[in-house]
Design a protein around this motif. Structure first.
Motif, PDB file in Angstrom:
ATOM      1  N   GLU A 108      -9.532 -39.030   2.893  1.00 43.37           N
ATOM      2  CA  GLU A 108      -8.676 -38.859   1.729  1.00 43.37           C
ATOM      3  C   GLU A 108      -7.626 -39.972   1.759  1.00 43.37           C
ATOM      4  O   GLU A 108      -7.406 -40.596   2.788  1.00 43.37           O
ATOM      5  N   PRO A 109      -6.959 -40.234   0.645  1.00 39.49           N
ATOM      6  CA  PRO A 109      -5.904 -41.256   0.670  1.00 39.49           C
ATOM      7  C   PRO A 109      -4.892 -40.988   1.771  1.00 39.49           C
ATOM      8  O   PRO A 109      -4.545 -39.841   2.046  1.00 39.49           O
ATOM      9  N   PRO A 110      -4.426 -42.038   2.470  1.00 37.09           N
ATOM     10  CA  PRO A 110      -3.512 -41.868   3.613  1.00 37.09           C
ATOM     11  C   PRO A 110      -2.249 -41.100   3.222  1.00 37.09           C
ATOM     12  O   PRO A 110      -1.743 -41.222   2.106  1.00 37.09           O
ATOM     13  N   GLN A 111      -1.761 -40.325   4.191  1.00 40.13           N
ATOM     14  CA  GLN A 111      -0.562 -39.517   3.963  1.00 40.13           C
ATOM     15  C   GLN A 111       0.673 -40.089   4.650  1.00 40.13           C
ATOM     16  O   GLN A 111       1.758 -39.553   4.508  1.00 40.13           O
ATOM     17  N   ARG A 112       0.533 -41.148   5.431  1.00 41.14           N
ATOM     18  CA  ARG A 112       1.651 -41.757   6.131  1.00 41.14           C
ATOM     19  C   ARG A 112       1.739 -43.231   5.762  1.00 41.14           C
ATOM     20  O   ARG A 112       0.742 -43.877   5.478  1.00 41.14           O
ATOM     21  N   ALA A 113       2.948 -43.782   5.800  1.00 41.72           N
ATOM     22  CA  ALA A 113       3.178 -45.149   5.339  1.00 41.72           C
ATOM     23  C   ALA A 113       3.026 -46.188   6.436  1.00 41.72           C
ATOM     24  O   ALA A 113       3.136 -47.381   6.162  1.00 41.72           O
ATOM     25  N   VAL A 114       2.770 -45.776   7.687  1.00 42.21           N
ATOM     26  CA  VAL A 114       2.666 -46.714   8.797  1.00 42.21           C
ATOM     27  C   VAL A 114       1.205 -47.083   9.008  1.00 42.21           C
ATOM     28  O   VAL A 114       0.347 -46.214   9.145  1.00 42.21           O
ATOM     29  N   MET A 115       0.922 -48.373   9.022  1.00 46.88           N
ATOM     30  CA  MET A 115      -0.423 -48.857   9.324  1.00 46.88           C
ATOM     31  C   MET A 115      -0.541 -49.066  10.833  1.00 46.88           C
ATOM     32  O   MET A 115       0.288 -49.760  11.441  1.00 46.88           O
ATOM     33  N   TYR A 116      -1.576 -48.501  11.439  1.00 42.65           N
ATOM     34  CA  TYR A 116      -1.737 -48.643  12.883  1.00 42.65           C
ATOM     35  C   TYR A 116      -1.965 -50.103  13.281  1.00 42.65           C
ATOM     36  O   TYR A 116      -1.611 -50.506  14.389  1.00 42.65           O
ATOM     37  N   ALA A 117      -2.534 -50.890  12.376  1.00 39.35           N
ATOM     38  CA  ALA A 117      -2.746 -52.304  12.691  1.00 39.35           C
ATOM     39  C   ALA A 117      -1.426 -53.012  12.968  1.00 39.35           C
ATOM     40  O   ALA A 117      -1.364 -53.935  13.790  1.00 39.35           O
ATOM     41  N   ASP A 118      -0.352 -52.602  12.293  1.00 38.92           N
ATOM     42  CA  ASP A 118       0.956 -53.212  12.553  1.00 38.92           C
ATOM     43  C   ASP A 118       1.404 -52.934  13.985  1.00 38.92           C
ATOM     44  O   ASP A 118       2.050 -53.769  14.623  1.00 38.92           O
ATOM     45  N   TYR A 119       1.049 -51.760  14.497  1.00 38.55           N
ATOM     46  CA  TYR A 119       1.460 -51.395  15.845  1.00 38.55           C
ATOM     47  C   TYR A 119       0.609 -52.089  16.910  1.00 38.55           C
ATOM     48  O   TYR A 119       1.108 -52.410  17.996  1.00 38.55           O
TER      49      TYR A 119
END
Length: 635
Positions: A108-119
């Motif tokens: 489903e469309p993501p529910q959080r604004a943080v992209m794991y790729a950034d981390y």
């Protein structure tokens, strides 16, 4: 095995302690997440006394795996660590303790604004600062299982300049990525070209419930020309290894260790597909101003230039009007050097020539490109010739029509700074269903900046379009060789038409609520008739259709993408996200205009395993048909 505590890490790593397996738990403060992040680390037996530096393998867990129980940690820390000198990092993939989907992935469309790729880039830098690592891409690898397998290929493709090898073990083939306000569908099959320059392995368990869908994902491998890839189908369920066994898992880790000793040569020209507004790759930096969610597609990128497009979906997607790209090159040039720029449009016609640009003190150039498509040459006077493909055509249009052989013409551009010698151009088709009756042609000498149509090449696609979600396009490899033995490579992806029956049972959603499970995806007067000026969604049996058209009266920008994982029975599918398209019909179409469309309908079903009654496969059925759409005047 006796385990010794590591030297005291940098203070930002937090406390380290040893559990009964000899695996160390650590915490560091993450700027991306704005708080502490946990990970587990396995250090070599002699780490405390050797003074040596070690390669690093990141182990990414799947759904519900966290960073502790996905892998055979006792064996990994014991027997395997004794045989090999490597640091293992097991990150925690959950972006939020209250969100059940790791890595911010979901059907489903993501529910959080943080992209794991950034981390991930932040974690990699922290590991290099904290432990004695070999801090170069050739000494880093990623292994992921299930959702971690998806992330392994996604992260490796986004950061090939940071890692040298990756393994996808039965990863989910597609997910929504992005943020709640800007999300998109990421299909592994469309992004295999991002992995060029790496050594990768794709494991697809024969009894895994994702087996059929991962065969779809693997259909993208022939489209990656500069990729060292191994695809295998072990006789396993959805697991790292058979119960109590380690042989399969050990062979994967051995593959990564071998890759550290045998790094792949970097591609001379690279390509990338990315939906992020900002991204970097191989030292290049890209900022995209997209009026809508879409994908930046870069191809043939190198010191001599690039091709840039902005598309609503990857591969053969509709262009995004009004898109602009700002690109800062890698430091490839001498500081203060002057260059001449030449621009061509998507058809290879001149947009501009004679622009001059000077490199900055770091040896970089700052470029601005107007999408939806543009070819750009970065030319120094007297620089080597560089033939690249800029356009193609068939006599019947832009599609390869498999019911008969087609003559293909290619437009070749010398974007280098000196004339090319006469060349031989040879085509190769990596897909077995494609036959090249005429595979070679002569390319005349081209002055700097000159183009020429070359051909014809005759080819046939011998099979019907796939009945699953495998990529229907045709991949071609181009090999240039001039009279002095100089060689160049390029690639081409061709959309394919299909000789399939005309569907008579298609309904038109033009704003009529209740016609389908997706009301109001169309826009019009709601009478179920295609009329000029309306936005229409075509459905069959209540399922939206993905349509392709070739009609000069309707621009490609009239096509928009619609994503759904809702099945006819009302089931929400989390493993296959199906695509449909809407059409904006121009307001000036005359009454009675006939438009011919190629349509496909994607439906997910569950099938029993043919040899194991206790196992099942998720399977995507794709049905193909043609539509003869009659457009009426609103009057």
């Amino acid at each position: 095995m006796s385990c010794q505590s590591p030297p005291e890490p940098a203070s930002r790593a937090g406390n380290i302690h040893r559990d009964h397996y000899g695996i160390f738990n650590s915490v560091h403060e993450s700027a991306v997440f704005g708080g502490p992040r946990q990970y587990r680390v396995i250090l070599p037996e002699d780490y405390a006394t050797s003074g040596k530096r070690y390669p690093v393998i990141f182990l990414l867990h799947g759904w519900s795996g966290f960073n502790r129980n996905t892998y055979r940690l006792d064996w990994l820390e014991g027997e395997f660590a004794r045989r090999n000198e490597v640091i293992f990092i097991l990150p925690d993939g959950y972006v939020d303790p209250t969100y059940r989907w790791p890595y911010n992935l979901s059907g489903e469309p993501p529910q959080r604004a943080v992209m794991y790729a950034d981390y991930f880039a932040e974690l990699l830098a922290h590991v290099d600062q904290t432990y004695r690592t070999r801090a170069q891409r050739e000494s880093r690898g990623i292994y992921g299982h299930s959702m971690g397998g998806f992330m392994s290929f996604y992260l490796a493709g986004k950061f090939p300049h940071l890692v040298g090898a990756a393994i996808n073990n039965m990863g989910t083939p597609e997910f929504y990525l992005g943020t709640p306000k800007r999300h998109y569908l990421y299909r592994q099959s469309d992004h295999m070209g991002n992995l060029e320059g790496l050594r990768v392995r794709f494991n697809n368990g024969k009894r895994c419930f994702l087996f059929s869908l991962n065969r779809e994902a693997a259909s993208g491998l022939p489209f990656a020309a500069e990729l060292d890839a191994r695809y295998v189908e072990p006789d396993l369920r959805h697991q790292v290894d058979a119960s109590g066994e380690t042989a399969h898992f050990a062979s994967q880790l051995d593959f990564l260790l071998e890759s550290f000793n045998q790094p792949v040569a970097l591609p001379p020209l690279w390509r990338h597909i990315d939906a992020s507004p900002r991204f970097a790759k191989w030292g290049w930096e890209v900022k995209a101003d997209l009026p809508e969610t879409g994908h930046v597609v870069l191809e043939r990128v190198g010191p001599g230039g690039l091709r840039a497009r902005a598309l609503r979906w990857p591969v053969d997607g509709a262009p995004i009007p009004g898109a602009r790209l700002r690109i800062r090159t890698a430091p490839l040039y001498a500081p203060g050097e002057w260059f001449e720029l030449q621009r061509l449009d998507a058809a290879g016609e001149a947009l501009s020539n004679g622009e001059r640009l000077q490199s900055d003190p770091d040896g970089r150039l700052s470029l601005e490109l107007e999408a939806p498509a543009e070819h750009l040459a970065i030319r120094r006077a007297g620089s080597a010739p560089e033939p690249v493909l800029v356009a193609h055509r068939f006599d019947s249009g832009r599609f390869l029509r498999p019911e008969r052989g087609e003559d293909l013409w290619l437009r070749i551009w010398n974007r280098g700074g000196s004339p090319s010698l006469p060349m031989q151009l040879q085509l190769r088709a990596p897909q077995v269903e494609v036959e090249l009756q005429t595979a070679g042609a002569d390319v005349p000498s081209l002055a700097a900046g000159e183009t020429a149509w070359v051909g014809p090449f005759r080819l046939t696609r011998r099979e019907d379009p796939p009945s699953t979600g495998e990529r229907p396009e045709v991949a071609l490899r181009l090999h240039f060789r001039d009279e002095q033995g100089q060689e160049w490579e390029d690639h081409l992806e061709l959309p394919v038409w299909a000789d399939v029956p005309v569907w008579q049972d298609v309904e038109i959603e033009d704003g009529r609520p209740g016609l389908t499970e997706w009301p109001m995806q169309g826009r019009g007067n709601g009478n179920g008739i295609a009329e000029a000026g309306e936005r229409i969604l075509l459905t069959r049996g209540g399922i939206p259709l993905f349509v392709q058209l070739e009609d000069a009266r309707i621009p490609r920008s009239a096509e928009t993408l619609f994503l759904t994982n809702q099945q006819p029975e009302g089931i929400l599918s989390l493993d296959a996200i199906n695509r449909a398209t809407r059409l904006d019909l121009p307001a000036d179409l005359p009454d009675g205009t006939r438009i011919h469309l190629l349509a496909r309908q994607e439906i997910e079903v569950r099938r029993s395993h043919p040899r194991d009654p206790t196992a099942y496969w998720h399977h995507r059925e794709v049905h193909w048909g043609r539509i003869e759409l009659i457009v009426h005047s609103p009057e």
